[in-house]
Design an enzyme around this catalytic site. Structure first.
Site, PDB file in Angstrom:
ATOM      1  N   HIS A   1       6.637   2.210  -0.903  1.00  0.00           N
ATOM      2  CA  HIS A   1       7.080   0.953  -1.534  1.00  0.00           C
ATOM      3  C   HIS A   1       7.506   1.461  -3.133  1.00  0.00           C
ATOM      4  O   HIS A   1       7.454   2.455  -3.517  1.00  0.00           O
ATOM      5  CB  HIS A   1       6.153  -0.304  -1.297  1.00  0.00           C
ATOM      6  CG  HIS A   1       5.596  -0.266   0.008  1.00  0.00           C
ATOM      7  ND1 HIS A   1       6.473  -0.550   1.123  1.00  0.00           N
ATOM      8  CD2 HIS A   1       4.388  -0.008   0.580  1.00  0.00           C
ATOM      9  CE1 HIS A   1       5.617  -0.579   2.009  1.00  0.00           C
ATOM     10  NE2 HIS A   1       4.571  -0.285   2.018  1.00  0.00           N
TER      11      HIS A   1
ATOM     12  N   GLU B   1      -0.064  -3.439  -2.992  1.00  0.00           N
ATOM     13  CA  GLU B   1      -0.009  -2.231  -2.378  1.00  0.00           C
ATOM     14  C   GLU B   1       0.450  -1.017  -3.128  1.00  0.00           C
ATOM     15  O   GLU B   1       0.243  -0.045  -3.332  1.00  0.00           O
ATOM     16  CB  GLU B   1       0.325  -2.008  -1.144  1.00  0.00           C
ATOM     17  CG  GLU B   1       0.201  -0.889  -0.105  1.00  0.00           C
ATOM     18  CD  GLU B   1       1.059  -0.854   1.040  1.00  0.00           C
ATOM     19  OE1 GLU B   1       1.825  -2.076   1.354  1.00  0.00           O
ATOM     20  OE2 GLU B   1       1.419   0.385   1.550  1.00  0.00           O
TER      21      GLU B   1
ATOM     22  N   HIS C   1      -0.483   4.818   1.767  1.00  0.00           N
ATOM     23  CA  HIS C   1      -0.153   3.417   1.897  1.00  0.00           C
ATOM     24  C   HIS C   1      -1.364   2.679   2.152  1.00  0.00           C
ATOM     25  O   HIS C   1      -2.534   3.364   2.365  1.00  0.00           O
ATOM     26  CB  HIS C   1       0.619   3.105   3.295  1.00  0.00           C
ATOM     27  CG  HIS C   1       2.143   3.400   3.217  1.00  0.00           C
ATOM     28  ND1 HIS C   1       2.959   2.243   2.956  1.00  0.00           N
ATOM     29  CD2 HIS C   1       2.913   4.496   3.212  1.00  0.00           C
ATOM     30  CE1 HIS C   1       4.242   2.857   3.107  1.00  0.00           C
ATOM     31  NE2 HIS C   1       4.166   4.251   3.004  1.00  0.00           N
TER      32      HIS C   1
ATOM     33  N   GLU D   1      -2.819   5.473   6.167  1.00  0.00           N
ATOM     34  CA  GLU D   1      -3.160   4.042   5.783  1.00  0.00           C
ATOM     35  C   GLU D   1      -4.394   3.954   5.485  1.00  0.00           C
ATOM     36  O   GLU D   1      -5.451   4.198   6.189  1.00  0.00           O
ATOM     37  CB  GLU D   1      -2.940   2.923   6.898  1.00  0.00           C
ATOM     38  CG  GLU D   1      -1.294   2.912   7.494  1.00  0.00           C
ATOM     39  CD  GLU D   1      -0.422   1.837   6.307  1.00  0.00           C
ATOM     40  OE1 GLU D   1      -1.280   1.447   5.511  1.00  0.00           O
ATOM     41  OE2 GLU D   1       0.452   1.510   7.033  1.00  0.00           O
TER      42      GLU D   1
HETATM   43 ZN    ZN Z   1       2.731   0.309   2.931  1.00  0.00          ZN
END
Ligand code: ZN
Length: 270
Positions: A61, A99, A154, A230
């Site tokens: 992102h 995030e 992430h 993640e």
């Molecule tokens: Zn993400």
């Protein structure tokens, strides 16, 4: 955070690619007898130079994505004949720690640790205030860099607060040789690093901390060993607290860097 899609209907025929090698080099010329006689063996150096190795770090992102939906919602190629939005805004903790900021901070820390070991590090974005780049461009950055490893960083936003733990995603079924064994080995190495760092395996996604995925564009489009980590669930109170703290992010980074370095040493001649 990403939705899991089914593999049903996936047709692999026609999309399998051989690893991105150029045509093989011609055989070396056979030296003449005189050349053979006069040739002198090269001196053996006692200190063997390290093979230069590049790692691409992809902080998921970006901080400016939310203000440019026109850009980040535009469809881009996602591999396997699919398209996806250019990028997304990512998730946040219940207290509002974003995030994209976590991903950026951890990536910078991982990069510093790798550079300290002599690794060349390339990031897919230059700051945490811009827009994008699109997921297909992020994959292209890894490909252009000839990365020995590409690691997307992430944090998840699973809706259940009880969901916790990390998982490492890789492209499956693989679309080229780099997405096969090398990406699985990279995923396993990063998993080992996170386990050794005291982080728990995901209790809600993947199996044993690994998640084969066919729907992540950055992995589908990679021609280099690539994984997406993640780190945990930002909606879980304990993990949100760790992610929001400098100490917690430093621990995530040390664990990821240790896994990447182990992979480079075992599989990339580093
Ligand atoms: Zn993400």
């Amino acid at each position: 955070m990403f939705a899991v899609r089914s593999l049903v209907g996936l047709v692999l025929s026609g999309v399998l690619l051989v690893a991105g090698c150029s045509s093989p080099a011609p055989p070396p010329p056979v030296p003449s007898a005189a050349a053979r006689v006069s040739s002198v063996p090269a001196p053996v150096s006692s200190s063997v130079a390290r093979v230069p190795v590049t790692v691409v770090l992809d902080p998921g992102h970006n901080g400016g994505n939310a203000r440019r939906p026109d850009v980040i919602n535009a469809p881009v190629p996602a591999g396997r004949g699919e398209t996806k939005p250019c990028n997304t805004t990512g998730t946040a903790t219940d207290r509002g720690y974003a995030e994209h900021a976590f991903n950026w901070d951890v990536a910078q820390r991982v990069g510093s640790l790798l550079e300290a070991q002599g690794v060349r590090v390339v990031y897919t974005r230059a700051d945490d205030t811009g827009v994008g780049p699109c997921v297909n461009e992020r994959a292209a950055i890894g490909n252009r860099a000839g990365a020995a490893a590409v690691v997307s960083i992430h944090a998840d936003g699973a809706t259940s607060a009880g969901a916790r733990g990390f998982h490492v995603a890789y492209s499956a079924p693989p679309l080229n040789a780099a997405q096969g064994a090398p990406s699985v080995e990279l995923a396993e190495a990063v998993r080992s690093g996170l386990l050794a760092g005291g982080f728990p395996l995901s209790n809600y996604l993947g199996s044993d901390g690994l998640a084969p995925r066919d729907d992540l564009a950055g992995l589908n489009l990679s021609e280099r060993p690539a994984v997406l980590v993640e780190c945990g669930n930002m909606r879980n109170a304990a993990e949100a607290a760790a992610m929001s703290s400098v100490d917690g992010r430093a621990r995530y980074a040390a664990a990821i860097a240790s896994g990447v370095l182990a992979f480079l040493r075992e599989h990339a001649g580093f």
